[in-house]
Motif scaffolding. Structure first.
Motif: not given
Ligand code: HEM
Ligand code: FES
Lengths: 107, 410
Positions: A25, A29, A37-41, A43, A45-46, A76
């Motif tokens: 990931x 990025x 996308x890796x919104x939670x960086x 953790x 969680x996403x 998704x």
């Protein structure tokens, strides 16, 4: 430095060199790969860093980490046996040449 | 316990040779109200600084802060993430069984919580969040002039969060204050902490009672946690403590996130125009608000064994302040950290922490902030300051005390 190739849903291929210890990931990025996308960086969680490990690599990337199955349920796109959260795969010299496929959507 | 000198309930340490020493009080109200110079001073002095005032180490450079905060093997949470070392003294309340534990205990409770707060679960709440935001914003726009901390930043989470958890009891003041007490208690024995302890005594019984199974509805996150207790994943006595974690960590934090977002947009009208023109920027805008304002500014760790930070030896029992606010404004990491740019996409910011303890409620936090900002962006052309907006000193939270605003309708 180990290389990793991302094949996006539309067929776009990007090969990047991973800094040692970075995850699949983080490498994506840093290299501007759109399909992660890796919104939670990282953790866990996403579930927006979902990828499918290429069949040829599935042995070497090992098994899902603790809790990863649960979080994949929030992805998704379809979850397959090869599904992983790319933040949970650390790039090592043994993974040089790794190929991962990206789902159509992450959010 | 062996003989040792204690300061603030933890072992006093001798700073390693050559480590920068800084005679500052990070928990002084003036610093807490306006921390930028302290953040800069910390980063400037080096990757790790000894602070004699509380006999602790402090980290403010991004790389070191992130490395230590996420290294749960050397830097444990089970001895408290505040200044008190739970191994040498009694905590002020029974410790959190998720925030203040290490693996393998943490792995078990974390799994239950991350399932209950997963993106999938939070998506089912999006409609409820959007509707509540719509209603509240309509009311506030009609009023025009608001005190945004109480009228909006507090009211929104208080409207939706108890529903999310499935609480039958709601009290805005108690719920907001409880979080503030928990966070203030992570600091030293200063006036803030003493006031928090006194207030916590009054309200902790209300909070614990509200966490009991019979006070929860059957369709909320609280019930999911109790169901996991029934399934044997956690003990029956652990379920109320996890529900308590939702109440300590899930209210004051989002109140702060929403308040800080409004502040950022009032101070940067150009970025508000941009968000209104491109509503899809709302998610990255939230990340930028968190990076730029760090609602949780400082959390600690304890060295669980003799180890090293940035080449300096660190002895077991050392308390380390990880100053997330300083790391989030480190120019070496961000280039132009003092500019608020909603399309920055600040991947890796420390607003939600990092590593195995990284905020388990982040999906809800984002969902709430998104609902509020989206409703405002549709209905409000400009957000303007309508008086002074002072910060409210708290030992761990960086929040506004008052935020008088004028909402100019679209
Ligand atoms: C903008 C809002 C929020 C911010 C800035 C925030 C920040 C943080 C941070 C920095 C941590 C890491 C603590 C550490 O590593 O020691 C954390 C952990 C945690 N947060 Fe949040 N949080 C927010 C909202 C929430 C919400 C809404 C909930 C509950 C629904 C929540 C529940 C928790 C819990 C239970 C932990 C402990 C996780 C663990 O130790 O594994 N937070 N949060
Ligand atoms: S980056 Fe969020 S789960 Fe992987």
């Amino acid at each position: 430095m180990p290389k990793v190739t991302y094949i996006e849903h539309d067929g776009t291929e990007t090969t990047l060199e991973a800094a040692s210890g970075d995850s699949v990931m983080e490498t994506a990025i840093a290299g501007g790969v759109d399909g992660i996308v890796a919104e939670c960086g990282g953790s866990m969680m996403c579930a927006t860093c979902h990828c499918y490990v290429d069949d040829a690599w599935i042995e070497r990337t090992g098994t899902r980490s603790e809790g990863e199955d649960d979080m994949l349920e929030s992805a998704v796109c379809e979850v397959k046996p090869t599904s992983r959260l790319s933040c949970q795969i650390a790039m090592t010299p043994e993974l040089d040449g790794l190929v991962v496929h990206l789902p159509e959507e992450q959010v | 316990m062996r003989d040792m000198e204690l300061i603030e309930g933890h072992r006093a340490i001798t700073p390693p040779e050559g480590m920068p020493v800084w005679d500052v009080d990070p928990f002084d109200t003036a610093v807490l109200s306006d921390p930028d110079a302290y953040y800069a001073g910390l980063r400037h002095r080096g990757p790790v600084v000894y602070i004699p005032r509380w006999s602790v180490l402090a980290l403010g450079q991004y790389e070191t802060t992130k490395a230590v905060f996420s290294d749960h093997e050397n830097f444990v949470s089970s001895r408290g993430v505040g200044l008190n070392d739970f191994r040498v003294g009694d905590p002020w309340r029974p410790p959190s069984i998720i925030l203040e534990v290490d693996p393998p205990d943490h792995t078990r409770t974390r799994r239950v919580m991350s399932r209950a707060l997963s993106p999938k679960v939070v998506k089912t709440m999006a409609g409820m969040f959007a509707e509540a935001a719509e209603q509240l914003v309509d009311e506030l726009v009609a009023r025009g002039r608001i005190e945004a901390v109480e009228d909006l930043a507090e009211r929104f989470p208080i409207t939706v969060f108890p529903r999310v958890v499935g609480m039958r009891d709601v009290d805005q003041r108690i719920l907001v204050d409880y979080g503030a007490c928990v966070f203030n208690s992570m600091g030293p024995d200063n006036a803030l902490r003493r006031a928090a302890t006194a207030r916590a005594k009054e309200i902790a019984p209300w909070i614990m009672a509200a966490c009991a199974r019979e006070r929860l509805t059957e369709d909320g996150i609280g019930a999911m946690i109790y169901a996991d207790a029934d399934a044997g994943e956690i003990g029956q006595d652990e379920a109320p403590l996890l529900v308590r974690s939702l109440l300590s960590a899930g209210v004051d934090t989002t109140v702060t996130g929403i308040g800080n977002a409004l502040y950022c947009f009032a101070a940067n009208p150009g970025e508000w125009d941009r968000l209104r023109a491109e509503p899809k920027l709302v998610r990255p805008a939230i990340e930028e608000v968190l990076r730029y304002t760090s609602p949780v500014h400082t959390f600690g760790r304890t060295a669980g064994r003799d180890c090293e930070i940035a080449g300096y030896p660190v002895e077991e029992g050392t308390k380390i302040l990880c100053v997330l606010g300083a790391a989030n404004l480190d120019p070496d990491k961000w280039g132009d950290p003092d500019t608020f740019r909603i399309d920055r996409r600040p991947m890796g910011h420390m607003g939600f922490g990092a590593g195995i303890h990284g905020c388990v409620g982040q999906n809800i936090a984002r969902g709430e902030m998104e609902a509020v900002l989206t409703a405002l962006a549709r209905k409000v052309a400009r957000i303007e300051f309508d008086g002074d907006a002072p910060w409210r000193p708290n030992n761990a939270i960086h929040a506004l005390d008052k935020l008088p605003l004028k909402l100019i309708p679209a």
